[in-house]
Design an enzyme around this catalytic site. Sequence first.
Site, PDB file in Angstrom:
ATOM      1  CG  ASN A 155      -0.387  -1.885  -2.216  1.00  0.00           C
ATOM      2  OD1 ASN A 155      -0.219  -2.699  -1.292  1.00  0.00           O
ATOM      3  ND2 ASN A 155       0.630  -1.277  -2.818  1.00  0.00           N
ATOM      4  CG  HIS A 209       4.047   2.247  -2.240  1.00  0.00           C
ATOM      5  ND1 HIS A 209       4.720   1.114  -2.644  1.00  0.00           N
ATOM      6  CD2 HIS A 209       4.902   3.275  -2.414  1.00  0.00           C
ATOM      7  CE1 HIS A 209       5.932   1.456  -3.054  1.00  0.00           C
ATOM      8  NE2 HIS A 209       6.070   2.757  -2.923  1.00  0.00           N
ATOM      9  CB  SER A 246       0.336   6.490  -1.249  1.00  0.00           C
ATOM     10  OG  SER A 246       1.300   7.512  -1.337  1.00  0.00           O
ATOM     11  CG  ASP A 261       4.106   0.237  -6.046  1.00  0.00           C
ATOM     12  OD1 ASP A 261       3.226  -0.405  -5.449  1.00  0.00           O
ATOM     13  OD2 ASP A 261       5.312  -0.048  -5.988  1.00  0.00           O
TER      14      ASP A 261
HETATM   15  C1  GAR Z   1       4.360  -1.568   4.958  1.00  0.00           C
HETATM   16  O1  GAR Z   1       5.241  -0.500   5.153  1.00  0.00           O
HETATM   17  C2  GAR Z   1       3.711  -1.471   3.595  1.00  0.00           C
HETATM   18  O2  GAR Z   1       3.433  -0.163   3.203  1.00  0.00           O
HETATM   19  C3  GAR Z   1       4.784  -2.072   2.733  1.00  0.00           C
HETATM   20  O3  GAR Z   1       5.261  -3.162   3.469  1.00  0.00           O
HETATM   21  C4  GAR Z   1       5.102  -2.895   4.857  1.00  0.00           C
HETATM   22  C5  GAR Z   1       4.334  -4.026   5.495  1.00  0.00           C
HETATM   23  O4  GAR Z   1       4.289  -3.874   6.882  1.00  0.00           O
HETATM   24  N1  GAR Z   1       4.278  -2.490   1.463  1.00  0.00           N
HETATM   25  C6  GAR Z   1       5.009  -2.515   0.357  1.00  0.00           C
HETATM   26  O5  GAR Z   1       6.192  -2.204   0.323  1.00  0.00           O
HETATM   27  C7  GAR Z   1       4.274  -2.967  -0.890  1.00  0.00           C
HETATM   28  N2  GAR Z   1       5.159  -3.061  -1.990  1.00  0.00           N
HETATM   29  P1  GAR Z   1       3.256  -4.738   7.736  1.00  0.00           P
HETATM   30  O6  GAR Z   1       3.409  -6.196   7.299  1.00  0.00           O
HETATM   31  O7  GAR Z   1       3.736  -4.533   9.158  1.00  0.00           O
HETATM   32  O8  GAR Z   1       1.880  -4.207   7.502  1.00  0.00           O
END
Ligand code: GAR
Length: 209
Positions: free
Chosen positions: A106, A108, A135, A144
Amino acid sequence: PVSTLVLISGGGSNLQALIDESRRGLPIAIDAVISNEPQAYGLVRARDAGVATRVLCHRGFPDRQGFDRALMRLIDEFRPGLILLAGFMRILTPAFVARYRGRLFNIHPSLLPDFRGLDTHRRALAAGVRVHGASVHYVTADLDGGPVVLQARVPVLPGDSPEVLSERVLRQEHVIYPLAVRWFAEGRLVLGDDGRPYLDGQVLDRPRL
Ligand code: GAR
């Protein structure tokens, strides 16, 4: 190349970074993109790149176990060697994470273990931190909380809004996720039986770019 599935729920900018890097030699083959949200823009990105898409909407399931069982069935049709959560906004059951142990990652948007969960940029600003980041971690049943394999630090600047900060963090996500995936795909990154991540045989202690 390692056959790979990418799971998304939203915009898919991390998916795009992985698609772009796979065209530049990152040794993964993205066999499909799976979204739990039918309207996720990342599905458009996948189609534009000629990548197969599947939608499995969680709202059609009475409980988390049922959704995860269906998701496992769908994933297993592809026999992936690697599963990447990229803005996939669902909590996964212990049965799910156990099934894909060592090949489920993942990204995060915080410097874990700080700011687990949602709304990380707003919370980082409220806490007054001057350094924030992102991360890449192995997914375990601890939300997480799985072992971190790579982080990027991002400065918090005066006047930042959550939106501005999130853009700055995303640019670094697009660097560290493909790099960690490269380590895995090249066989250099493994999750040890002791639950610790190893790079080239050495324990990884939360390395930061
Ligand atoms: C990213 O910032 C990712 O790290 C976060 O969602 C966003 C997705 O952006 N993930 C989380 O918060 C997981 N709980 P994207 O769809 O443009 O890749």
